[in-house]
Motif scaffolding. Structure first.
Motif, short mmCIF file in Angstrom:
data_model
loop_
_atom_site.label_atom_id
_atom_site.label_comp_id
_atom_site.label_asym_id
_atom_site.label_seq_id
_atom_site.Cartn_x
_atom_site.Cartn_y
_atom_site.Cartn_z
N ASN A 61 -5.83 2.12 2.63
CA ASN A 61 -6.03 2.70 1.30
C ASN A 61 -6.00 4.22 1.34
OD1 ASN A 61 -7.16 2.67 -1.57
ND2 ASN A 61 -8.75 3.78 -0.48
N ASN A 83 1.29 10.82 -9.08
CA ASN A 83 0.31 9.83 -9.53
C ASN A 83 0.94 8.54 -10.05
OD1 ASN A 83 1.26 11.19 -11.84
ND2 ASN A 83 -0.56 10.65 -12.99
N ARG A 92 -0.04 10.19 -2.38
CA ARG A 92 0.19 10.60 -3.77
C ARG A 92 0.23 12.12 -3.93
NH1 ARG A 92 -2.20 6.55 -8.08
NH2 ARG A 92 -3.08 8.44 -9.00
N ILE A 126 -1.15 2.43 -6.11
CA ILE A 126 -1.58 1.66 -4.93
C ILE A 126 -2.58 0.59 -5.34
CG2 ILE A 126 -1.18 3.68 -3.45
CD1 ILE A 126 -4.23 3.88 -3.11
N SER A 127 -2.47 -0.55 -4.69
CA SER A 127 -3.39 -1.66 -4.98
C SER A 127 -4.68 -1.49 -4.17
CB SER A 127 -2.73 -2.99 -4.59
OG SER A 127 -2.68 -3.09 -3.16
N VAL A 128 -5.65 -2.32 -4.50
CA VAL A 128 -6.81 -2.41 -3.60
C VAL A 128 -6.33 -3.08 -2.31
CG1 VAL A 128 -8.55 -2.47 -5.43
CG2 VAL A 128 -7.55 -4.59 -4.64
N PRO A 129 -7.01 -2.85 -1.20
CA PRO A 129 -6.51 -3.40 0.07
C PRO A 129 -6.66 -4.93 0.16
CG PRO A 129 -8.21 -1.71 0.44
CD PRO A 129 -8.21 -2.02 -1.01
N GLY A 185 -3.24 6.39 -0.47
CA GLY A 185 -3.72 7.27 -1.55
C GLY A 185 -3.39 8.72 -1.29
#
Lengths: 124, 148
Positions: free
Chosen positions: B92, B104, B99, B108-111, B96
């Protein structure tokens, strides 16, 4: 009276890291939440003066949570602690009611400095 | 993914280990992965990418590397859930941080964390995957970037 802190992050190890650093800083840990939903519930119950807030979380993300917490208490001090390193996200978080932004990865010194700045702005 | 974009991820991996542990990781030459032989170690943190780019980024590492990082950070609970948590958090953090350059709309997804070396990581079809291999404290790990 010690000020109370709510720690919001979906990572257990990050919550613990912040708690360890802030425990020695003189902030009382009012609660720890793994997502925005739980954070909002704990915030309403414990009414902390300071919040550290992750942004990328399941169920309710940090930006929405900042907006909802700020609606409950516009005087709360919120430090965003996030991996999202772009300027637009930081600006959005500040617009929604956060007062500071600390980018992950962070050291304990960087965290205490950021919290110190947040609280000194409150005092001034 | 251009060479310059791949270098962004190399830089982020370097920064992560230097900043979090005070010990630099040795980064080896990135290479185009064979989709049938992707590196998978004890714990893998997978981040889905959407928005202006699509694909996934994953971080995979042996348990001992993760234990060492946790110990250095002062964490005393070195149990499997915390090792999995750290693998997801590193994935993550690296995604992140990207970016800063990708903007922006690099969402990104949650892990998603998978445990075990026998796991198969599904990458988007038709998207090349690049492996950034590195070594930290004599433990080999990889970041895999499969983003179009």
């Amino acid at each position: 009276m010690n000020r109370k802190l709510l720690i919001v992050d979906d990572s257990n190890i990050i919550r613990n890291k912040i708690a360890r650093a802030m425990g020695s800083y003189g902030l009382e840990i009012a609660g720890m939440a793994p997502n925005g939903e739980k954070a909002l519930q704990l915030f309403k119950e414990a009414r902390p003066q300071v919040v550290t807030m992750d942004l990328t979380m399941p169920e309710m993300d940090g930006i929405e949570c900042i907006r909802k917490i700020h609606a409950v208490d516009p005087n709360v001090r919120i430090l965003v602690v996030s991996a999202l390193a772009d300027k637009a996200t930081a600006i959005q978080a500040l617009k929604e009611g956060a007062q500071g932004f600390l980018c992950k990865p962070f050291t304990e010194d960087e965290l205490t400095e950021a919290i110190g700045e947040l609280l000194s702005e409150e005092a001034s | 993914m251009t060479e310059a974009e791949l270098r962004i991820f190399v830089g982020i991996v370097k920064h992560y280990f230097e900043q979090q542990t005070g010990i630099a990781a040795d980064i080896y030459t990135p290479f185009l992965a064979d989709p049938t032989a992707l590196p998978v170690s004890d714990y893998t943190g997978v981040i889905g990418i959407s928005g202006v780019r699509q694909g996934c980024v994953y971080f995979t590492a042996p348990a001992e590397l993760l234990r060492l990082i946790l110990s250095r950070s002062g964490e005393t609970d070195l149990s499997s859930p915390n090792l999995a948590d750290l693998a997801g958090e590193i994935g993550n953090t690296i995604s992140g941080n990207a970016r800063r350059q990708f903007g922006n709309e690099f969402l990104i997804s949650v892990p998603l964390v998978v445990k075990g070396r026998d796991q198969v990581i599904s990458l988007p079809k038709g998207v090349k995957a690049y492996v950034i291999p590195f070594c930290w404290q004599r433990h080999d790990a990889s970041l895999v970037v499969s983003v179009v």
